[in-house]
Design a protein around this motif. Structure first.
Motif, PDB file in Angstrom:
ATOM      1  N   LEU A  60      34.879  10.044  33.239  1.00  0.00           N
ATOM      2  CA  LEU A  60      34.061  11.226  33.013  1.00  0.00           C
ATOM      3  C   LEU A  60      34.297  12.267  34.107  1.00  0.00           C
ATOM      4  O   LEU A  60      34.527  11.928  35.265  1.00  0.00           O
ATOM      5  CB  LEU A  60      32.574  10.859  33.005  1.00  0.00           C
ATOM      6  CG  LEU A  60      32.107   9.822  31.993  1.00  0.00           C
ATOM      7  CD1 LEU A  60      30.608   9.554  32.188  1.00  0.00           C
ATOM      8  CD2 LEU A  60      32.391  10.269  30.569  1.00  0.00           C
ATOM      9  N   THR A  61      34.196  13.540  33.732  1.00  0.00           N
ATOM     10  CA  THR A  61      34.167  14.587  34.742  1.00  0.00           C
ATOM     11  C   THR A  61      32.784  14.584  35.391  1.00  0.00           C
ATOM     12  O   THR A  61      31.831  13.993  34.864  1.00  0.00           O
ATOM     13  CB  THR A  61      34.431  15.972  34.126  1.00  0.00           C
ATOM     14  OG1 THR A  61      33.333  16.317  33.271  1.00  0.00           O
ATOM     15  CG2 THR A  61      35.727  15.982  33.325  1.00  0.00           C
ATOM     16  N   LEU A  62      32.659  15.263  36.500  1.00  0.00           N
ATOM     17  CA  LEU A  62      31.370  15.343  37.176  1.00  0.00           C
ATOM     18  C   LEU A  62      30.323  16.000  36.281  1.00  0.00           C
ATOM     19  O   LEU A  62      29.178  15.526  36.191  1.00  0.00           O
ATOM     20  CB  LEU A  62      31.513  16.118  38.493  1.00  0.00           C
ATOM     21  CG  LEU A  62      30.262  16.228  39.369  1.00  0.00           C
ATOM     22  CD1 LEU A  62      29.739  14.845  39.746  1.00  0.00           C
ATOM     23  CD2 LEU A  62      30.578  17.029  40.634  1.00  0.00           C
ATOM     24  N   TYR A  88      32.019   8.027  43.260  1.00  0.00           N
ATOM     25  CA  TYR A  88      33.095   8.888  43.745  1.00  0.00           C
ATOM     26  C   TYR A  88      32.953   9.063  45.262  1.00  0.00           C
ATOM     27  O   TYR A  88      32.529   8.139  45.951  1.00  0.00           O
ATOM     28  CB  TYR A  88      33.126  10.238  43.010  1.00  0.00           C
ATOM     29  CG  TYR A  88      33.216  10.146  41.509  1.00  0.00           C
ATOM     30  CD1 TYR A  88      34.335   9.618  40.875  1.00  0.00           C
ATOM     31  CD2 TYR A  88      32.164  10.591  40.707  1.00  0.00           C
ATOM     32  CE1 TYR A  88      34.412   9.541  39.491  1.00  0.00           C
ATOM     33  CE2 TYR A  88      32.231  10.519  39.315  1.00  0.00           C
ATOM     34  CZ  TYR A  88      33.360   9.992  38.720  1.00  0.00           C
ATOM     35  OH  TYR A  88      33.435   9.917  37.352  1.00  0.00           O
ATOM     36  N   SER A  89      33.286  10.228  45.796  1.00  0.00           N
ATOM     37  CA  SER A  89      33.184  10.443  47.241  1.00  0.00           C
ATOM     38  C   SER A  89      31.721  10.424  47.671  1.00  0.00           C
ATOM     39  O   SER A  89      30.808  10.542  46.837  1.00  0.00           O
ATOM     40  CB  SER A  89      33.811  11.787  47.623  1.00  0.00           C
ATOM     41  OG  SER A  89      32.981  12.853  47.182  1.00  0.00           O
ATOM     42  N   LEU A  90      31.488  10.321  48.976  1.00  0.00           N
ATOM     43  CA  LEU A  90      30.115  10.284  49.489  1.00  0.00           C
ATOM     44  C   LEU A  90      29.324  11.511  49.051  1.00  0.00           C
ATOM     45  O   LEU A  90      28.216  11.383  48.500  1.00  0.00           O
ATOM     46  CB  LEU A  90      30.133  10.183  51.014  1.00  0.00           C
ATOM     47  CG  LEU A  90      28.769  10.265  51.712  1.00  0.00           C
ATOM     48  CD1 LEU A  90      27.872   9.125  51.286  1.00  0.00           C
ATOM     49  CD2 LEU A  90      28.954  10.285  53.228  1.00  0.00           C
ATOM     50  N   ASP A  91      29.874  12.691  49.285  1.00  0.00           N
ATOM     51  CA  ASP A  91      29.145  13.911  48.945  1.00  0.00           C
ATOM     52  C   ASP A  91      28.920  14.025  47.438  1.00  0.00           C
ATOM     53  O   ASP A  91      27.863  14.478  46.984  1.00  0.00           O
ATOM     54  CB  ASP A  91      29.900  15.143  49.448  1.00  0.00           C
ATOM     55  CG  ASP A  91      29.850  15.277  50.971  1.00  0.00           C
ATOM     56  OD1 ASP A  91      29.001  14.610  51.598  1.00  0.00           O
ATOM     57  OD2 ASP A  91      30.667  16.037  51.528  1.00  0.00           O
ATOM     58  N   GLU A  95      25.440  14.185  45.409  1.00  0.00           N
ATOM     59  CA  GLU A  95      25.216  15.269  44.444  1.00  0.00           C
ATOM     60  C   GLU A  95      24.756  14.718  43.097  1.00  0.00           C
ATOM     61  O   GLU A  95      23.803  15.223  42.482  1.00  0.00           O
ATOM     62  CB  GLU A  95      26.495  16.089  44.276  1.00  0.00           C
ATOM     63  CG  GLU A  95      26.369  17.241  43.294  1.00  0.00           C
ATOM     64  CD  GLU A  95      27.684  18.003  43.114  1.00  0.00           C
ATOM     65  OE1 GLU A  95      27.782  18.767  42.127  1.00  0.00           O
ATOM     66  OE2 GLU A  95      28.604  17.830  43.948  1.00  0.00           O
ATOM     67  N   LEU A  96      25.426  13.676  42.641  1.00  0.00           N
ATOM     68  CA  LEU A  96      25.025  13.037  41.383  1.00  0.00           C
ATOM     69  C   LEU A  96      23.631  12.427  41.495  1.00  0.00           C
ATOM     70  O   LEU A  96      22.831  12.499  40.562  1.00  0.00           O
ATOM     71  CB  LEU A  96      26.035  11.952  40.995  1.00  0.00           C
ATOM     72  CG  LEU A  96      27.260  12.387  40.204  1.00  0.00           C
ATOM     73  CD1 LEU A  96      28.241  11.215  40.080  1.00  0.00           C
ATOM     74  CD2 LEU A  96      26.860  12.889  38.816  1.00  0.00           C
ATOM     75  N   LYS A 129      24.072   6.133  53.675  1.00  0.00           N
ATOM     76  CA  LYS A 129      23.868   7.580  53.620  1.00  0.00           C
ATOM     77  C   LYS A 129      23.391   8.028  52.238  1.00  0.00           C
ATOM     78  O   LYS A 129      22.584   8.966  52.123  1.00  0.00           O
ATOM     79  CB  LYS A 129      25.150   8.301  54.022  1.00  0.00           C
ATOM     80  CG  LYS A 129      25.446   8.193  55.513  1.00  0.00           C
ATOM     81  CD  LYS A 129      26.718   8.930  55.899  1.00  0.00           C
ATOM     82  CE  LYS A 129      26.963   8.833  57.406  1.00  0.00           C
ATOM     83  NZ  LYS A 129      28.215   9.520  57.808  1.00  0.00           N
ATOM     84  N   ILE A 130      23.872   7.372  51.193  1.00  0.00           N
ATOM     85  CA  ILE A 130      23.411   7.719  49.846  1.00  0.00           C
ATOM     86  C   ILE A 130      21.944   7.320  49.672  1.00  0.00           C
ATOM     87  O   ILE A 130      21.121   8.108  49.184  1.00  0.00           O
ATOM     88  CB  ILE A 130      24.281   7.041  48.780  1.00  0.00           C
ATOM     89  CG1 ILE A 130      25.716   7.568  48.844  1.00  0.00           C
ATOM     90  CG2 ILE A 130      23.695   7.264  47.378  1.00  0.00           C
ATOM     91  CD1 ILE A 130      26.705   6.790  47.999  1.00  0.00           C
TER      92      ILE A 130
END
Length: 307
Positions: A60-62, A88-91, A95-96, A129-130
């Motif tokens: 899936l795309t973001l 995906y990546s941390l950031d 965001e998700l 961190k998440i």
């Protein structure tokens, strides 16, 4: 609902819904997506996990992942818990996760990073961190046997860390981890490898299991859950033998068949599942016949489409 109350509500089946794609352009079929979510809720599933691996999260795309999370919350309308897959990546994961919060999801499931270079300290920092960045609780999806369980033990005392979807089929390792964390945290342990492994994980401390089978045969999954909870061993192993050929077929080609077998079976039963996206292709003819044979063995042959 308190964080711990939510953790207890995970002591059930976590339904990993599919993402149906149109055969011609492989865009998401949102009408079929809604049908799938409603099917799960109407059949009694109390935990829905959009953007899981059975939902082809990494295909899936973001923007698609965000929309899938939002639509799931809207369709469920409080009838079940919504646990949004993020990664995906941390950031990007944060965001998700923030999007899931705003959309009204009850919790997030943090996928394990797929980066080929991962260290124990790096993974611990990633998850921490998440979890710290979000207000809603987090579940960790743990599946890389090369990572140490020390990652989970170090994170266990965190208040917003409520459960582990453990998908490493090493039962002594899992049992040891459950026992070592019992005094420092109140985590809910979830078998992350579905009905095939659930009886073994429950013996070692799991209280729930994930399922892709529920997308087409939720009755059988609930039969397994109730038997496990009531310690009805005769029924546990009867159900296990019935679902084993299906789960073995999903595990074929190093789990390459995992999603496409679910989708093919759903399509055969008139449940619109569409196709898979690359890097997964359609089933070969031999495997497709095996799906038909399994459905027939379950008494579903009369529901299989004529083709």
């Amino acid at each position: 609902m308190s964080i711990r109350d939510l953790g207890k509500k995970l002591e059930t089946i976590s339904a990993i819904n599919i993402t149906p794609f149109y055969p011609d352009n492989k865009k998401i079929d949102w009408a079929a997506f809604e049908d799938n979510i409603n099917y799960l809720v109407e059949h009694g599933l109390e935990v829905i996990v959009p953007c899981g691996n059975t939902g082809e999260f990494y295909a899936l795309t973001l923007d698609e992942a965000k929309e899938e999370i939002s639509r799931t919350v809207e369709i469920v309308k409080g009838r079940a818990l919504v646990v949004a897959g993020i990664g995906y990546s941390l950031d990007t994961a944060i965001e998700l996760g923030k999007h899931a919060e705003q959309a009204g999801a009850d919790a997030v499931m943090i996928h394990q990073p797929i980066h080929p270079y991962v260290t124990n300290e790096g993974a611990t920092s990633y998850f921490r961190k998440i979890i710290e960045a979000l207000d809603i609780p987090s579940i960790i999806y743990f599946k890389d046997p090369a990572l140490s369980d020390d990652v989970l033990k170090e994170l266990a005392p965190m208040e917003k860390f409520v459960a582990v979807k453990y998908a490493i089929n090493n039962l002594p390792r899992f049992a040891k981890l459950v026992q070592e964390t019992s005094g420092i945290a109140d985590l809910t342990w979830i078998c992350g490898t579905a009905e095939k492994w659930a009886p073994f994980f429950f013996q070692a401390g799991a209280k729930g299991f994930t399922s892709g089978l529920v997308n087409l045969y939720p009755e059988k999954s609930f039969e397994m859950l109730q038997a496990l909870k009531s310690n009805d061993q005769e029924t546990v192993w009867k159900v296990w033998k019935e679902v084993l050929p299906f789960e073995d077929l999903r595990a074929k080609y190093n789990n390459g068949n995992n999603v496409v077998v679910i989708k093919e079976a759903m399509n055969m039963l008139g449940l619109a599942a569409g196709v898979t996206r690359e890097p997964v292709d359609m089933l070969n003819e031999a495997d497709r016949r095996e799906v038909e044979n399994i459905l027939e063995s379950w008494g579903m042959r009369n529901r299989v489409s004529a083709d």
